[in-house]
Design a protein around this motif. Structure first.
Motif, PDB file in Angstrom:
ATOM      1  N   PHE A 293       4.427  -2.244  -4.741  1.00 45.41           N
ATOM      2  CA  PHE A 293       4.838  -1.567  -5.973  1.00 45.41           C
ATOM      3  C   PHE A 293       4.899  -0.060  -5.747  1.00 45.41           C
ATOM      4  CE2 PHE A 293       4.198   0.538  -9.980  1.00 45.41           C
ATOM      5  CZ  PHE A 293       4.906  -0.217 -10.902  1.00 45.41           C
ATOM      6  N   GLU A 294       3.836   0.491  -5.145  1.00 45.06           N
ATOM      7  CA  GLU A 294       3.780   1.944  -4.928  1.00 45.06           C
ATOM      8  C   GLU A 294       4.858   2.399  -3.937  1.00 45.06           C
ATOM      9  OE1 GLU A 294      -0.237   2.423  -3.713  1.00 45.06           O
ATOM     10  OE2 GLU A 294      -1.047   2.253  -5.751  1.00 45.06           O
ATOM     11  N   ALA A 295       5.147   1.572  -2.928  1.00 46.85           N
ATOM     12  CA  ALA A 295       6.220   1.912  -1.986  1.00 46.85           C
ATOM     13  C   ALA A 295       7.568   1.932  -2.703  1.00 46.85           C
ATOM     14  CB  ALA A 295       6.245   0.901  -0.841  1.00 46.85           C
TER      15      ALA A 295
ATOM     16  N   LYS B  82       8.085   5.141  -4.698  1.00 44.71           N
ATOM     17  CA  LYS B  82       8.516   6.261  -3.857  1.00 44.71           C
ATOM     18  C   LYS B  82      10.012   6.148  -3.536  1.00 44.71           C
ATOM     19  CE  LYS B  82       3.986   6.926  -1.697  1.00 44.71           C
ATOM     20  NZ  LYS B  82       3.192   6.878  -0.435  1.00 44.71           N
ATOM     21  N   THR B  83      10.464   4.922  -3.249  1.00 47.68           N
ATOM     22  CA  THR B  83      11.886   4.720  -2.936  1.00 47.68           C
ATOM     23  C   THR B  83      12.750   5.076  -4.134  1.00 47.68           C
ATOM     24  OG1 THR B  83      11.310   2.933  -1.403  1.00 47.68           O
ATOM     25  CG2 THR B  83      13.589   3.019  -2.184  1.00 47.68           C
ATOM     26  N   ILE B  84      12.334   4.628  -5.312  1.00 46.97           N
ATOM     27  CA  ILE B  84      13.090   4.924  -6.535  1.00 46.97           C
ATOM     28  C   ILE B  84      13.137   6.434  -6.778  1.00 46.97           C
ATOM     29  CG2 ILE B  84      13.024   4.710  -9.068  1.00 46.97           C
ATOM     30  CD1 ILE B  84      11.917   1.855  -8.633  1.00 46.97           C
TER      31      ILE B  84
ATOM     32  N   GLU C 110       3.890   2.925 -13.685  1.00 46.42           N
ATOM     33  CA  GLU C 110       2.628   3.082 -12.980  1.00 46.42           C
ATOM     34  C   GLU C 110       1.920   1.737 -12.901  1.00 46.42           C
ATOM     35  OE1 GLU C 110       0.211   5.999 -14.710  1.00 46.42           O
ATOM     36  OE2 GLU C 110       1.569   7.671 -14.293  1.00 46.42           O
ATOM     37  N   ALA C 111       1.505   1.395 -11.718  1.00 49.35           N
ATOM     38  CA  ALA C 111       0.780   0.140 -11.538  1.00 49.35           C
ATOM     39  C   ALA C 111      -0.679   0.349 -11.906  1.00 49.35           C
ATOM     40  CB  ALA C 111       0.884  -0.325 -10.087  1.00 49.35           C
ATOM     41  N   HIS C 112      -1.236  -0.648 -12.571  1.00 49.23           N
ATOM     42  CA  HIS C 112      -2.649  -0.576 -12.921  1.00 49.23           C
ATOM     43  C   HIS C 112      -3.487  -0.831 -11.676  1.00 49.23           C
ATOM     44  CE1 HIS C 112      -1.595  -0.476 -17.123  1.00 49.23           C
ATOM     45  NE2 HIS C 112      -0.882  -1.573 -16.975  1.00 49.23           N
TER      46      HIS C 112
END
Length: 318
Positions: A215-217, A220-222, A237-239
């Motif tokens: 999700f976090e990667a 960053k791509t988006i 934002e992911a919990h």
């Protein structure tokens, strides 16, 4: 010449038959069981002690607490009167300080004679305090009753087992005494379920963590693709996916084990829900990245056409 091990085996093979009792006590994962045996001499005691050294079940125990009492003929006497005999007795704590003497006192007060009692303990990881002496004496008394050395009970033929090769420590009993547990079956079932839940929670936690990283990667791509297009992309934002499993180090009772199982089930349900949410979010991100990538490619192509047109020279006048 015999080795020490061979000498122990020889002595053990000459020992009188041990009598086992089906009575046992389990308290906070410590287990206590008892055996009694008919002895009439110090040699008999030594032979029984050889059984404790030679038999693997006894050897693997934490303590084998022993006490014995028997009548011995006074030297020079014929045994024609009670005064011709004296009581010889003793005990062995086997590392459980003061336990042997307490067991011997119980034997003496109960009037047991010409016998030896062994209470075996497997330590469960938790110190029991003074109550352990009550457990030892209660199991010892039950063993003496099973052998017929006190009370009216007499050992039946199928309770007699030969030492070394046949004596064994039973794993379960029909009517055990358990502290804070309804039954051995309930305890085994709940402990197995707790272990299984912890395994599942660990697996789902790892899976959620991996999805969190993905999700976090994607975020960053988006962000990078959005900047190329000159606008901000939608970022979710992911919990925090951390929902670590804490191993209960307290002394479990049946009620606390059932409560822990409920907490594990709740935690597992939360992890499953979080994993589902992350997968849905990542799916949306993948679609968003695909759309943004297409838009970036189209924009790059358009900019290339415009740049080529600007570089093309104007046609000469006719």
């Amino acid at each position: 010449m015999q080795t020490d091990s061979q000498r122990t085996q020889t002595l053990a093979s000459q020992a009188p038959a041990l009598i086992k009792t089906q009575f046992q006590i389990m308290d906070r994962w410590s287990k206590f069981i008892g055996h009694s045996v008919h002895v009439t001499s110090r040699k008999d005691v030594v032979r029984v002690q050889a059984v404790l050294k030679a038999n693997k079940e006894f050897k693997n125990a934490t303590h084998n607490i022993q006490a014995w009492r028997f009548l011995n003929l006074v030297s020079g006497k014929q045994g024609d009167s009670p005064d011709d005999f004296v009581v010889e007795d003793g005990y062995d704590d086997d590392g459980e300080t003061a336990a042997g003497r307490k067991l011997w006192i119980m034997m003496r007060d109960a009037g047991a004679c010409d016998c030896m009692v062994i209470v075996t303990r497997w330590y469960g990881g938790t110190q029991l305090g003074p109550v352990r002496f009550d457990h030892i004496n209660n199991v010892g008394k039950a063993a003496l009753e099973a052998g017929g050395f006190i009370g009216a009970a007499r050992a039946t033929a199928n309770q007699l087992v030969r030492p070394v090769d046949q004596v064994s420590v039973p794993q379960t009993f029909p009517e055990p005494i358990l502290t804070n547990w309804k039954s051995i079956g309930d305890k085994d079932r709940l402990l197995r379920l707790l272990k299984a839940r912890d395994g599942s929670i660990e697996g789902f936690t790892l899976n959620v963590t991996k999805q969190q990283v993905q999700f976090e990667a994607n975020v960053k791509t988006i962000r990078i693709l959005s900047r190329k297009l000159g606008h901000s992309g939608v970022e979710r934002e992911a919990h925090n996916a951390s929902d670590s499993v804490e191993v209960a180090k307290c002394d479990l009772t049946q009620d606390s084990a059932e409560q822990l199982l409920k907490e594990r089930d709740d935690k597992l349900a939360r992890l499953k829900t979080r994993l589902k949410e992350l997968k849905e979010q990542i799916s949306l991100q993948d679609k968003q990245i695909e759309d943004l990538s297409l838009s970036v490619a189209q924009r790059s192509e358009s900019l290339a056409v415009e740049s080529a047109a600007r570089r093309k020279p104007a046609p000469a006048d006719a």
